[in-house]
Design a protein around this motif. Structure first.
Motif: not given
Length: 91
Positions: A17-21, A52-58, A89-90
């Motif tokens: 998750e990548i949070p930002f404001e 506030k926002h949160t994006c997800v990278w898979d 990323y692992m």
């Protein structure tokens, strides 16, 4: 104008998750790059509202393929301002 936070978990697998404001509405983009500077994934590119926002990278590229383990950089651009942070990323 905005704050980009460290992703979590970091290192991650299978997603992070990548949070930002954001303090003001504006055109924004969040893009993931490898350490060679090659664009891997555009998470979003649109007008963002304040808050506030949160994006997800898979861990996938723009073609839906899993990327290799390693260090990646995510860049948040709002208008002409940009911030970046590293993530791991692992597989």
């Amino acid at each position: 104008k905005y704050i980009l936070y460290q992703n979590y978990p970091n290192p991650f697998n299978p997603f992070t998750e990548i949070p930002f404001e954001v303090k003001e509405q504006g055109q924004a983009s969040l893009v993931v790059y490898n350490l060679k500077g090659e664009q891997i994934r555009t998470i979003f590119k649109r007008i963002i509202k304040p808050g506030k926002h949160t994006c997800v990278w898979d861990g996938k590229n723009d073609y839906g393929e899993k990327v290799g383990s390693g260090v990646y950089v995510y860049v948040l651009r709002i208008g002409s301002v940009k911030q970046m942070k590293k993530m791991i990323y692992m597989k």
